[in-house]
Design a protein around this motif. Structure first.
Motif, PDB file in Angstrom:
ATOM      1  N   THR A  96      35.411 -11.418  -0.082  1.00 36.91           N
ATOM      2  CA  THR A  96      36.473 -11.721   0.879  1.00 36.91           C
ATOM      3  C   THR A  96      35.887 -12.187   2.204  1.00 36.91           C
ATOM      4  O   THR A  96      36.398 -13.135   2.819  1.00 36.91           O
ATOM      5  CB  THR A  96      37.382 -10.496   1.067  1.00 36.91           C
ATOM      6  OG1 THR A  96      37.892 -10.115  -0.224  1.00 36.91           O
ATOM      7  CG2 THR A  96      38.531 -10.793   2.008  1.00 36.91           C
ATOM      8  N   LEU A  97      34.812 -11.569   2.638  1.00 34.36           N
ATOM      9  CA  LEU A  97      34.160 -12.003   3.888  1.00 34.36           C
ATOM     10  C   LEU A  97      33.573 -13.403   3.727  1.00 34.36           C
ATOM     11  O   LEU A  97      33.637 -14.214   4.653  1.00 34.36           O
ATOM     12  CB  LEU A  97      33.085 -11.001   4.309  1.00 34.36           C
ATOM     13  CG  LEU A  97      33.618  -9.631   4.723  1.00 34.36           C
ATOM     14  CD1 LEU A  97      32.464  -8.678   4.991  1.00 34.36           C
ATOM     15  CD2 LEU A  97      34.544  -9.740   5.929  1.00 34.36           C
ATOM     16  N   LEU A  98      33.041 -13.702   2.561  1.00 31.62           N
ATOM     17  CA  LEU A  98      32.534 -15.048   2.299  1.00 31.62           C
ATOM     18  C   LEU A  98      33.676 -16.064   2.386  1.00 31.62           C
ATOM     19  O   LEU A  98      33.514 -17.150   2.946  1.00 31.62           O
ATOM     20  CB  LEU A  98      31.853 -15.111   0.934  1.00 31.62           C
ATOM     21  CG  LEU A  98      31.271 -16.452   0.525  1.00 31.62           C
ATOM     22  CD1 LEU A  98      30.195 -16.918   1.502  1.00 31.62           C
ATOM     23  CD2 LEU A  98      30.702 -16.372  -0.885  1.00 31.62           C
ATOM     24  N   THR A 103      36.364 -20.614   4.998  1.00 34.48           N
ATOM     25  CA  THR A 103      37.646 -21.253   5.296  1.00 34.48           C
ATOM     26  C   THR A 103      38.291 -20.799   6.602  1.00 34.48           C
ATOM     27  O   THR A 103      39.330 -21.336   6.977  1.00 34.48           O
ATOM     28  CB  THR A 103      38.661 -20.996   4.158  1.00 34.48           C
ATOM     29  OG1 THR A 103      38.915 -19.587   4.069  1.00 34.48           O
ATOM     30  CG2 THR A 103      38.139 -21.516   2.829  1.00 34.48           C
ATOM     31  N   GLY A 104      37.687 -19.838   7.269  1.00 36.73           N
ATOM     32  CA  GLY A 104      38.315 -19.271   8.457  1.00 36.73           C
ATOM     33  C   GLY A 104      38.153 -20.101   9.712  1.00 36.73           C
ATOM     34  O   GLY A 104      37.381 -21.065   9.757  1.00 36.73           O
ATOM     35  N   THR A 105      38.892 -19.711  10.724  1.00 35.99           N
ATOM     36  CA  THR A 105      38.743 -20.303  12.046  1.00 35.99           C
ATOM     37  C   THR A 105      37.384 -19.899  12.614  1.00 35.99           C
ATOM     38  O   THR A 105      36.690 -19.052  12.036  1.00 35.99           O
ATOM     39  CB  THR A 105      39.850 -19.783  12.985  1.00 35.99           C
ATOM     40  OG1 THR A 105      39.657 -18.359  13.153  1.00 35.99           O
ATOM     41  CG2 THR A 105      41.240 -20.073  12.438  1.00 35.99           C
ATOM     42  N   ASP A 106      37.024 -20.454  13.735  1.00 33.38           N
ATOM     43  CA  ASP A 106      35.756 -20.066  14.366  1.00 33.38           C
ATOM     44  C   ASP A 106      35.729 -18.565  14.644  1.00 33.38           C
ATOM     45  O   ASP A 106      34.719 -17.903  14.409  1.00 33.38           O
ATOM     46  CB  ASP A 106      35.540 -20.837  15.671  1.00 33.38           C
ATOM     47  CG  ASP A 106      35.243 -22.314  15.443  1.00 33.38           C
ATOM     48  OD1 ASP A 106      34.939 -22.700  14.284  1.00 33.38           O
ATOM     49  OD2 ASP A 106      35.309 -23.082  16.415  1.00 33.38           O
ATOM     50  N   LEU A 147      26.727 -13.330  -4.348  1.00 34.01           N
ATOM     51  CA  LEU A 147      27.481 -13.545  -3.114  1.00 34.01           C
ATOM     52  C   LEU A 147      26.556 -13.624  -1.907  1.00 34.01           C
ATOM     53  O   LEU A 147      26.754 -14.443  -1.005  1.00 34.01           O
ATOM     54  CB  LEU A 147      28.511 -12.444  -2.926  1.00 34.01           C
ATOM     55  CG  LEU A 147      29.594 -12.377  -3.999  1.00 34.01           C
ATOM     56  CD1 LEU A 147      30.430 -11.108  -3.849  1.00 34.01           C
ATOM     57  CD2 LEU A 147      30.463 -13.615  -3.971  1.00 34.01           C
ATOM     58  N   VAL A 148      25.555 -12.778  -1.905  1.00 32.62           N
ATOM     59  CA  VAL A 148      24.563 -12.815  -0.817  1.00 32.62           C
ATOM     60  C   VAL A 148      23.847 -14.162  -0.824  1.00 32.62           C
ATOM     61  O   VAL A 148      23.651 -14.767   0.231  1.00 32.62           O
ATOM     62  CB  VAL A 148      23.568 -11.636  -0.931  1.00 32.62           C
ATOM     63  CG1 VAL A 148      22.420 -11.787   0.050  1.00 32.62           C
ATOM     64  CG2 VAL A 148      24.288 -10.309  -0.724  1.00 32.62           C
ATOM     65  N   ASP A 149      23.502 -14.645  -2.011  1.00 36.75           N
ATOM     66  CA  ASP A 149      22.849 -15.959  -2.111  1.00 36.75           C
ATOM     67  C   ASP A 149      23.766 -17.070  -1.593  1.00 36.75           C
ATOM     68  O   ASP A 149      23.323 -17.956  -0.866  1.00 36.75           O
ATOM     69  CB  ASP A 149      22.439 -16.256  -3.560  1.00 36.75           C
ATOM     70  CG  ASP A 149      21.296 -15.378  -4.038  1.00 36.75           C
ATOM     71  OD1 ASP A 149      20.607 -14.759  -3.188  1.00 36.75           O
ATOM     72  OD2 ASP A 149      21.095 -15.303  -5.275  1.00 36.75           O
ATOM     73  N   ARG A 150      25.046 -17.018  -1.952  1.00 41.64           N
ATOM     74  CA  ARG A 150      26.007 -18.031  -1.460  1.00 41.64           C
ATOM     75  C   ARG A 150      26.144 -17.958   0.056  1.00 41.64           C
ATOM     76  O   ARG A 150      26.214 -18.978   0.727  1.00 41.64           O
ATOM     77  CB  ARG A 150      27.373 -17.832  -2.114  1.00 41.64           C
ATOM     78  CG  ARG A 150      27.397 -18.350  -3.526  1.00 41.64           C
ATOM     79  CD  ARG A 150      28.782 -18.567  -4.059  1.00 41.64           C
ATOM     80  NE  ARG A 150      29.483 -19.591  -3.296  1.00 41.64           N
ATOM     81  CZ  ARG A 150      30.800 -19.572  -3.082  1.00 41.64           C
ATOM     82  NH1 ARG A 150      31.540 -18.605  -3.565  1.00 41.64           N
ATOM     83  NH2 ARG A 150      31.383 -20.537  -2.402  1.00 41.64           N
ATOM     84  N   TRP A 151      26.207 -16.744   0.592  1.00 45.90           N
ATOM     85  CA  TRP A 151      26.308 -16.571   2.050  1.00 45.90           C
ATOM     86  C   TRP A 151      25.105 -17.211   2.733  1.00 45.90           C
ATOM     87  O   TRP A 151      25.249 -17.975   3.682  1.00 45.90           O
ATOM     88  CB  TRP A 151      26.388 -15.084   2.387  1.00 45.90           C
ATOM     89  CG  TRP A 151      26.490 -14.788   3.849  1.00 45.90           C
ATOM     90  CD1 TRP A 151      25.468 -14.768   4.766  1.00 45.90           C
ATOM     91  CD2 TRP A 151      27.672 -14.487   4.589  1.00 45.90           C
ATOM     92  NE1 TRP A 151      25.945 -14.457   6.010  1.00 45.90           N
ATOM     93  CE2 TRP A 151      27.296 -14.283   5.932  1.00 45.90           C
ATOM     94  CE3 TRP A 151      29.006 -14.349   4.239  1.00 45.90           C
ATOM     95  CZ2 TRP A 151      28.204 -13.951   6.930  1.00 45.90           C
ATOM     96  CZ3 TRP A 151      29.917 -14.016   5.226  1.00 45.90           C
ATOM     97  CH2 TRP A 151      29.512 -13.828   6.550  1.00 45.90           C
TER      98      TRP A 151
END
Length: 163
Positions: A96-98, A103-106, A147-151
């Motif tokens: 969810t954090l990824l 896609t989130g705002t700044d 997920l860590v790798d994607r981040w």
């Protein structure tokens, strides 16, 4: 009102997110607390109850993560991240954090970065009743190497994320 103004007016805030967590916990809304301190007051009231729960209904997940992302203080966003990690699993929290990062705002991206750090809290069976008797837990809840790798991959591209 222009569309941009309408979206900004409806955008979640730390106060609205903390108030939703408090509402779900059936806590006092702290109406007598000045508005500039109300969100922190609600977060403080929710903290102990959240850590004492062995489980939470599904409806808690999004407000917990939103409160962590919108919390402006990196020292306190852990109050929402930690129970989410214990109860819903590190994998789901990181995914969810990824999503916020991608896609989130700044402001949401900055909040996701703060919460990401907290989401790596070490898990201890004696810290949360979310563990089964004997300290057992499904390892799939915490498996998050991909997920860590994607981040890392996404964060390594300077024009996507500001340092």
């Amino acid at each position: 009102m222009a569309d941009g103004e309408h979206k900004e007016a409806e955008a979640p805030t730390f106060l609205s997110s903390a108030a939703e967590v408090a509402r779900l916990l059936d806590l006092d809304t702290a109406a007598s607390v000045p508005e500039d301190r109300r969100a922190r007051h609600l977060a403080h009231a929710a903290r102990k109850q959240l850590l004492e729960r062995a489980s939470l209904p599904e409806e808690f997940f999004a407000p917990l993560i939103a409160a962590a992302v919108y919390d402006p203080d990196p020292s306190f966003c852990r109050w929402f991240v930690e129970p989410a990690v214990y109860i819903f699993g590190r994998r789901r929290v990181l995914a969810t954090l990824l999503s916020y990062l991608l896609t989130g705002t700044d402001a949401e991206q900055a909040g996701a970065k703060r919460a990401w750090y907290c989401a790596h809290v070490p898990l201890h069976a004696d810290r949360s009743p979310a563990y089964a008797p004997g300290g057992r837990r499904d390892p799939a809840l915490n498996e998050a190497r991909d997920l860590v790798d994607r981040w890392r991959e996404y964060a390594a591209v300077p024009d996507r994320i500001e340092a």
